[in-house]
Design a protein around this motif. Structure first.
Motif, PDB file in Angstrom:
ATOM      1  N   THR A  72       0.501  -1.070   0.019  1.00  0.00           N
ATOM      2  CA  THR A  72      -0.242   0.041   0.395  1.00  0.00           C
ATOM      3  C   THR A  72       0.715   1.318   0.145  1.00  0.00           C
ATOM      4  OG1 THR A  72       0.380   0.025   2.562  1.00  0.00           O
ATOM      5  CG2 THR A  72      -1.859  -1.182   1.335  1.00  0.00           C
ATOM      6  N   ALA A  73       0.348   2.120  -0.065  1.00  0.00           N
ATOM      7  CA  ALA A  73       0.571   3.776   0.041  1.00  0.00           C
ATOM      8  C   ALA A  73       1.485   3.927   1.214  1.00  0.00           C
ATOM      9  CB  ALA A  73      -0.008   4.757  -0.224  1.00  0.00           C
ATOM     10  N   ALA A  74       0.771   3.378   2.427  1.00  0.00           N
ATOM     11  CA  ALA A  74       1.179   3.555   3.404  1.00  0.00           C
ATOM     12  C   ALA A  74       3.003   3.355   3.694  1.00  0.00           C
ATOM     13  CB  ALA A  74       0.545   3.694   4.485  1.00  0.00           C
ATOM     14  N   ASP A  75       3.017   1.436   3.109  1.00  0.00           N
ATOM     15  CA  ASP A  75       4.328   0.540   2.917  1.00  0.00           C
ATOM     16  C   ASP A  75       5.438   1.857   2.146  1.00  0.00           C
ATOM     17  OD1 ASP A  75       3.112  -1.279   4.259  1.00  0.00           O
ATOM     18  OD2 ASP A  75       2.049  -2.608   2.206  1.00  0.00           O
ATOM     19  N   LEU A  76       5.494   2.421   1.403  1.00  0.00           N
ATOM     20  CA  LEU A  76       6.335   3.264   0.697  1.00  0.00           C
ATOM     21  C   LEU A  76       6.595   4.968   1.609  1.00  0.00           C
ATOM     22  CD1 LEU A  76       5.092   2.879  -2.876  1.00  0.00           C
ATOM     23  CD2 LEU A  76       6.409   1.940  -0.952  1.00  0.00           C
ATOM     24  N   THR A  77       5.360   5.140   2.426  1.00  0.00           N
ATOM     25  CA  THR A  77       5.218   6.583   2.602  1.00  0.00           C
ATOM     26  C   THR A  77       5.938   6.372   4.501  1.00  0.00           C
ATOM     27  OG1 THR A  77       2.969   6.571   3.046  1.00  0.00           O
ATOM     28  CG2 THR A  77       3.757   7.989   1.874  1.00  0.00           C
ATOM     29  N   GLY A  78       4.638   5.595   5.321  1.00  0.00           N
ATOM     30  CA  GLY A  78       5.181   5.961   6.513  1.00  0.00           C
ATOM     31  C   GLY A  78       4.334   5.289   6.887  1.00  0.00           C
ATOM     32  N   ARG A  79       4.789   5.162   8.946  1.00  0.00           N
ATOM     33  CA  ARG A  79       3.192   4.816   9.643  1.00  0.00           C
ATOM     34  C   ARG A  79       3.352   5.633  10.866  1.00  0.00           C
ATOM     35  NH1 ARG A  79       3.509   0.034   7.203  1.00  0.00           N
ATOM     36  NH2 ARG A  79       1.307   0.557   6.592  1.00  0.00           N
ATOM     37  N   TYR A  80       2.635   5.818  11.418  1.00  0.00           N
ATOM     38  CA  TYR A  80       3.320   5.645  13.004  1.00  0.00           C
ATOM     39  C   TYR A  80       3.087   4.182  13.325  1.00  0.00           C
ATOM     40  CZ  TYR A  80       1.618  10.197  12.529  1.00  0.00           C
ATOM     41  OH  TYR A  80       1.424  11.846  13.215  1.00  0.00           O
ATOM     42  N   LEU A  81       4.025   4.272  14.554  1.00  0.00           N
ATOM     43  CA  LEU A  81       4.238   3.206  15.132  1.00  0.00           C
ATOM     44  C   LEU A  81       4.447   2.760  16.434  1.00  0.00           C
ATOM     45  CD1 LEU A  81       6.971   1.476  13.432  1.00  0.00           C
ATOM     46  CD2 LEU A  81       4.852   0.501  13.040  1.00  0.00           C
ATOM     47  N   ILE A  82       4.300   2.264  17.023  1.00  0.00           N
ATOM     48  CA  ILE A  82       4.009   2.431  18.715  1.00  0.00           C
ATOM     49  C   ILE A  82       5.856   1.993  19.544  1.00  0.00           C
ATOM     50  CG2 ILE A  82       3.151   1.981  20.839  1.00  0.00           C
ATOM     51  CD1 ILE A  82       0.269   1.087  19.552  1.00  0.00           C
ATOM     52  N   LYS A  83       5.946   2.854  20.103  1.00  0.00           N
ATOM     53  CA  LYS A  83       7.220   2.432  20.706  1.00  0.00           C
ATOM     54  C   LYS A  83       7.623   3.069  22.386  1.00  0.00           C
ATOM     55  CE  LYS A  83      10.589   2.010  15.987  1.00  0.00           C
ATOM     56  NZ  LYS A  83      11.510   2.817  15.586  1.00  0.00           N
ATOM     57  N   GLY A  84       8.190   2.200  22.933  1.00  0.00           N
ATOM     58  CA  GLY A  84       8.154   2.359  24.415  1.00  0.00           C
ATOM     59  C   GLY A  84       7.072   2.967  24.604  1.00  0.00           C
ATOM     60  N   GLY A  85       6.192   2.718  24.467  1.00  0.00           N
ATOM     61  CA  GLY A  85       3.980   3.587  24.692  1.00  0.00           C
ATOM     62  C   GLY A  85       4.403   4.423  24.129  1.00  0.00           C
ATOM     63  N   GLU A  86       5.199   5.290  23.268  1.00  0.00           N
ATOM     64  CA  GLU A  86       4.656   6.453  22.258  1.00  0.00           C
ATOM     65  C   GLU A  86       4.531   6.198  21.079  1.00  0.00           C
ATOM     66  OE1 GLU A  86       7.353   9.569  23.127  1.00  0.00           O
ATOM     67  OE2 GLU A  86       7.885   9.645  24.841  1.00  0.00           O
ATOM     68  N   THR A  87       4.129   7.212  20.458  1.00  0.00           N
ATOM     69  CA  THR A  87       3.068   7.069  19.099  1.00  0.00           C
ATOM     70  C   THR A  87       4.428   7.811  18.063  1.00  0.00           C
ATOM     71  OG1 THR A  87       1.313   6.941  19.720  1.00  0.00           O
ATOM     72  CG2 THR A  87       1.795   6.382  17.182  1.00  0.00           C
ATOM     73  N   VAL A  88       4.920   6.767  17.050  1.00  0.00           N
ATOM     74  CA  VAL A  88       7.005   7.903  16.502  1.00  0.00           C
ATOM     75  C   VAL A  88       6.029   7.569  14.628  1.00  0.00           C
ATOM     76  CG1 VAL A  88       8.048   7.781  18.221  1.00  0.00           C
ATOM     77  CG2 VAL A  88       7.609   5.477  17.326  1.00  0.00           C
ATOM     78  N   TRP A  89       6.321   8.349  14.482  1.00  0.00           N
ATOM     79  CA  TRP A  89       6.012   8.563  13.212  1.00  0.00           C
ATOM     80  C   TRP A  89       7.789   7.694  12.379  1.00  0.00           C
ATOM     81  CZ3 TRP A  89       3.121   8.454   8.288  1.00  0.00           C
ATOM     82  CH2 TRP A  89       3.936   8.749   7.864  1.00  0.00           C
ATOM     83  N   VAL A  90       7.085   6.139  11.474  1.00  0.00           N
ATOM     84  CA  VAL A  90       8.648   6.214  10.881  1.00  0.00           C
ATOM     85  C   VAL A  90       8.461   6.008   9.327  1.00  0.00           C
ATOM     86  CG1 VAL A  90       9.889   3.714  10.790  1.00  0.00           C
ATOM     87  CG2 VAL A  90       8.555   4.601  12.494  1.00  0.00           C
ATOM     88  N   ASP A  91       9.564   7.338   8.315  1.00  0.00           N
ATOM     89  CA  ASP A  91       9.345   7.176   7.273  1.00  0.00           C
ATOM     90  C   ASP A  91       9.389   5.697   6.709  1.00  0.00           C
ATOM     91  OD1 ASP A  91       9.751   9.685   7.318  1.00  0.00           O
ATOM     92  OD2 ASP A  91      11.290  10.510   6.601  1.00  0.00           O
ATOM     93  N   GLY A  92       8.422   5.323   5.604  1.00  0.00           N
ATOM     94  CA  GLY A  92       8.693   4.496   4.561  1.00  0.00           C
ATOM     95  C   GLY A  92      10.330   4.827   3.610  1.00  0.00           C
ATOM     96  N   PRO A  93      10.161   4.276   2.598  1.00  0.00           N
ATOM     97  CA  PRO A  93      11.083   3.602   2.058  1.00  0.00           C
ATOM     98  C   PRO A  93      11.645   5.328   0.903  1.00  0.00           C
ATOM     99  CG  PRO A  93      10.622   1.962   1.434  1.00  0.00           C
ATOM    100  CD  PRO A  93       9.984   2.476   2.773  1.00  0.00           C
ATOM    101  N   LEU A  94      10.302   5.225   0.412  1.00  0.00           N
ATOM    102  CA  LEU A  94      10.082   6.638  -0.182  1.00  0.00           C
ATOM    103  C   LEU A  94      10.499   7.726   0.279  1.00  0.00           C
ATOM    104  CD1 LEU A  94       8.882   7.133  -3.310  1.00  0.00           C
ATOM    105  CD2 LEU A  94       6.988   7.751  -2.733  1.00  0.00           C
TER     106      LEU A  94
END
Ligand code: ATP
Ligand code: MG
Length: 269
Positions: A72-94
């Motif tokens: 999907t587009a999100a696989d390329l652009t990125g998504r919010y992931l939960i890390k250490g109890g916080e939500t962080v944006w992680v860039d996708g490869p594009l």
């Protein structure tokens, strides 16, 4: 969902690639002029190797994404992931390629979901923009960003075609199997095999590629010839190498396999 992505960082060594036409010049011009590039051609003819070679030569990171029908587009652009109890944006490869510069290579792009074209369109016209709806950012691609996509027209069906409005945003280059001399050079360089056996493999491939009336989905690739030469260099017997690296990968049909064996037998004399 985790996707099959591979980040290849800039390499000191430029991967070997033997040119077959003016593709290197075209790539360099597209790079300088900030134009996206589409590569089409059969499996195993050197598209991926070409892109790795050019990225290393230009000294930029290469972000390769093997597209599949769940991508999907999100696989390329990125998504919010939960890390250490916080939500962080992680860039996708594009997004990483747009943010930091580099070449983003979408392999088998026709496989990707339709929503992928939505992110590709503003990025592949003169705007060169990547809107990230989820973060509210609008990224402008830097001068050292380039998008390269590839696909194999042989497998295409009507449902899986790039729309004209997508295709017509790219410069396009058609790849095919190299001429006999080039292919021989590739096999020798990749495996260290002697010129006689390399020439024989290329003759065999030439003949299989010319066979008409045999129902092969795709002809024998340069990749398979490299595999076959690798087996021969490891002292696998000739017939076994031909069988494992050429005949079995090409077909499951007993009659077709017998036909291929016969054709190869004739060439060997
Ligand atoms: N022009 C070339 N120069 C150097 N190596 C080549 C060339 N063409 C093919 N090869 C060899 O063939 C192998 C397969 O090439 P590559 O993986 O680039 O194919 P591809 O076109 O990307 O195939 P696919 O569509 O299946 O992904 C390479 O690993 C390399 O050994
Ligand atoms: Mg490839």
């Amino acid at each position: 969902m985790q996707t099959a992505l591979k980040d290849v960082l800039p390499d000191q060594d430029v991967p070997y690639y033997q040119s077959t036409s003016n593709e290197q010049q075209l790539f360099e011009t597209a790079w300088q002029q900030h134009l996206p590039l589409l590569l089409k051609g059969p499996t195993g003819c050197g598209k991926t190797r070409f892109v790795s070679h050019m990225a290393a030569k230009l000294g930029v990171p290469l972000y390769t994404v093997s597209c599949h029908d769940d991508l999907t587009a999100a696989d390329l652009t990125g998504r919010y992931l939960i890390k250490g109890g916080e939500t962080v944006w992680v860039d996708g490869p594009l997004t990483r390629a747009v943010r930091h510069g580099g070449i983003c290579y979408l392999d088998e792009v026709v496989e990707a979901r339709k929503d992928v074209t939505v992110v590709l369109h503003p990025l592949t016209d003169d705007r060169r923009l990547l809107p990230l709806d989820r973060t509210g950012e609008l990224l402008e691609a830097p001068a050292n960003f380039m998008l390269v996509v590839s696909y194999n027209p042989g497998y295409q069906n009507l449902l899986k075609q790039l729309k004209p409005s997508t295709r017509q945003r790219f410069l396009a280059v058609e790849f095919d199997f190299p001429d006999a001399e080039t292919e021989k050079a590739v096999i020798m360089r990749e495996t260290g095999i002697d010129v006689e056996r390399a020439a024989l493999l290329v003759r065999i491939a030439g003949n299989i590629r010319k066979l008409t009336g045999i129902d092969l989905e795709e002809a024998v690739s340069t990749r398979l010839l490299v595999y076959c030469a690798t087996l021969l260099m490891a002292n696998v017997a000739f017939d076994d190498a031909i069988n494992a690296a050429i005949i079995e990968p090409l077909s499951d049909d007993a009659d077709i396999k017998a036909g291929l064996r016969e054709a190869i037998g004739i060439i060997r004399g």
